[in-house]
Design an enzyme around this catalytic site. Structure first.
Site, PDB file in Angstrom:
ATOM      1  N   ILE A 191      11.606 -38.336  17.761  1.00  0.00           N
ATOM      2  CA  ILE A 191      10.319 -38.102  17.875  1.00  0.00           C
ATOM      3  C   ILE A 191       9.719 -39.161  18.785  1.00  0.00           C
ATOM      4  O   ILE A 191      10.081 -40.020  19.001  1.00  0.00           O
ATOM      5  CB  ILE A 191       9.699 -37.966  16.604  1.00  0.00           C
ATOM      6  CG1 ILE A 191       9.510 -39.234  15.858  1.00  0.00           C
ATOM      7  CG2 ILE A 191      10.076 -36.923  15.617  1.00  0.00           C
ATOM      8  CD1 ILE A 191       8.630 -39.172  14.541  1.00  0.00           C
ATOM      9  N   ASP A 192       8.599 -38.740  19.422  1.00  0.00           N
ATOM     10  CA  ASP A 192       7.924 -39.366  20.535  1.00  0.00           C
ATOM     11  C   ASP A 192       7.571 -40.475  19.805  1.00  0.00           C
ATOM     12  O   ASP A 192       7.011 -40.699  18.818  1.00  0.00           O
ATOM     13  CB  ASP A 192       6.675 -38.476  21.196  1.00  0.00           C
ATOM     14  CG  ASP A 192       7.155 -37.120  21.798  1.00  0.00           C
ATOM     15  OD1 ASP A 192       8.492 -37.045  22.345  1.00  0.00           O
ATOM     16  OD2 ASP A 192       6.355 -36.352  21.816  1.00  0.00           O
ATOM     17  N   ARG A 193       7.168 -41.552  20.694  1.00  0.00           N
ATOM     18  CA  ARG A 193       6.742 -42.831  20.238  1.00  0.00           C
ATOM     19  C   ARG A 193       5.141 -42.493  19.747  1.00  0.00           C
ATOM     20  O   ARG A 193       4.905 -43.264  18.814  1.00  0.00           O
ATOM     21  CB  ARG A 193       6.573 -43.705  21.685  1.00  0.00           C
ATOM     22  CG  ARG A 193       5.953 -44.969  21.217  1.00  0.00           C
ATOM     23  CD  ARG A 193       5.844 -46.062  22.665  1.00  0.00           C
ATOM     24  NE  ARG A 193       5.517 -47.433  22.418  1.00  0.00           N
ATOM     25  CZ  ARG A 193       5.578 -48.268  23.361  1.00  0.00           C
ATOM     26  NH1 ARG A 193       6.052 -47.978  24.516  1.00  0.00           N
ATOM     27  NH2 ARG A 193       5.022 -49.564  23.086  1.00  0.00           N
ATOM     28  N   ARG A 223       3.480 -30.801  22.576  1.00  0.00           N
ATOM     29  CA  ARG A 223       2.239 -31.175  23.320  1.00  0.00           C
ATOM     30  C   ARG A 223       1.865 -30.285  24.458  1.00  0.00           C
ATOM     31  O   ARG A 223       0.660 -30.118  24.718  1.00  0.00           O
ATOM     32  CB  ARG A 223       2.499 -32.741  23.706  1.00  0.00           C
ATOM     33  CG  ARG A 223       2.813 -33.625  22.675  1.00  0.00           C
ATOM     34  CD  ARG A 223       3.354 -34.943  22.637  1.00  0.00           C
ATOM     35  NE  ARG A 223       2.440 -35.790  23.727  1.00  0.00           N
ATOM     36  CZ  ARG A 223       2.816 -37.123  23.929  1.00  0.00           C
ATOM     37  NH1 ARG A 223       3.793 -37.762  23.562  1.00  0.00           N
ATOM     38  NH2 ARG A 223       1.954 -37.990  24.762  1.00  0.00           N
TER      39      ARG A 223
END
Length: 326
Positions: A141-143, A247
């Protein structure tokens, strides 16, 4: 040195041949392995194979003489600062003999990269007990995204879970606070995406279907609550797995995710709110490697709980992990 024959164990079923050799002969290079496959010196059940071949339990792997330097190395835990051990163990919200599930905080990268000195992958030895294998990341998953991160305790479990993700047998739910209110308030976003650039500066953009670099991308969404037309609480489910998909899809609806540092521009940063990405991997429903299904839900991070209070959204209690069937 002589030819040996190894038997693929149940735990190793499903992993690629090159990863199998990386586990048993970690000093053998990928190029060396491919040459041994190409010349027929490595065989599986007597047949020629490629490095990408996936193995099945009980298969016989012919291993030709390999230089002494390529003998199996003992899997030794990496030295880890005790503070990092406590930190990674504090993220655990579910574990059993096959899997570990973390609730990753926002701002912590999953893997290393330029300018990243601390990430989940470097901390995984902190989850080992004794001589247990080092846990393996199953997905990313994204930072800037908080929430659920799935780990496998062994290579075989990792391979089976990765196959579930590839086969879309995993149901993922994200919660987001977005600026605005989508119309309609529920539906599916079918917007192809493309990646521009490389490295940390790369971005994902909405793409025309005729673009040769476009990849199919679909997400389901539903408004769970809204504060007038200014802000909405969305439930999002990615139906494909593109980088930054949710996003960019929220941005394409005209409702960027609150606090998004990369997408949405100034609209994503209204005054009066914590300037952090409001995207949380809330729920995972996966086929458990030992049978049945595992459903795990992650508590919201502090910055999203604060925004929920400010906007009058009520998240309710976070259900305990549950395993059904099996």
């Amino acid at each position: 040195m002589s030819v040996v024959t190894l038997s693929v164990t149940e735990d190793e079923a499903g992993i690629r041949l090159d990863r199998y050799f990386r586990r048993h002969y970690p000093h053998l290079t990928q190029g060396g392995l491919q040459k041994l496959c190409r010349t027929g010196q490595i065989r599986v059940d007597g047949r020629r194979v490629e490095a990408s071949t996936r193995l099945e339990a009980g298969q016989a792997v012919r291993v030709p003489p390999i230089p002494v330097a390529a003998k199996p190395a003992r899997d030794v835990p990496r030295p880890l600062d005790e503070r990092l051990v406590r930190e990674i163990r504090g993220m655990v919200i579910y574990q059993d003999a096959q899997v570990i599930v973390l609730n990753k905080p926002a701002g912590l990268a999953v893997q290393g990269g330029p300018g990243i000195t601390k990430h989940v992958d470097m901390m995984l030895d902190g989850l080992r007990d004794g001589d247990d294998p080092r846990p393996r990341l199953v997905h990313r998953i994204d930072r800037d995204t908080s929430g659920l991160l799935l780990l496998a305790r062994t290579p075989g479990v990792a391979a089976r879970l990765a196959a579930s993700f590839r086969g879309r047998d995993v149901h993922k739910v994200y919660w987001a606070v977005v600026v605005g209110r989508p119309d309609p308030q529920a539906g599916e976003i079918d917007q192809p995406l493309a990646r521009l650039g490389v490295g940390p500066g790369a971005i994902t953009v909405a793409a025309d279907r005729t673009d040769k670099d476009a990849q199919s991308a679909r997400s389901a969404y539903q408004v769970l609550d809204s504060a007038g037309r200014r802000f909405s609480w969305l439930e999002l489910s990615p139906l494909t797995g593109r980088t930054h998909q949710l996003r960019v899809h929220c941005e394409s609806l005209g409702t960027p995710i609150l606090g998004d540092p990369k997408y949405g521009g100034a609209a994503a940063h209204p005054s009066g709110f914590t300037d952090q990405l409001h995207l949380h991997a809330r729920m995972l429903d996966i086929p458990h490697p030992a049978g049945g299904r595992l459903i795990v839900t992650a508590e919201l991070p502090a910055h999203m709980r604060g925004t929920f209070r400010d906007l009058g959204f009520t998240a309710g209690n976070t259900p305990a992990p549950v395993r059904r069937g099996g």
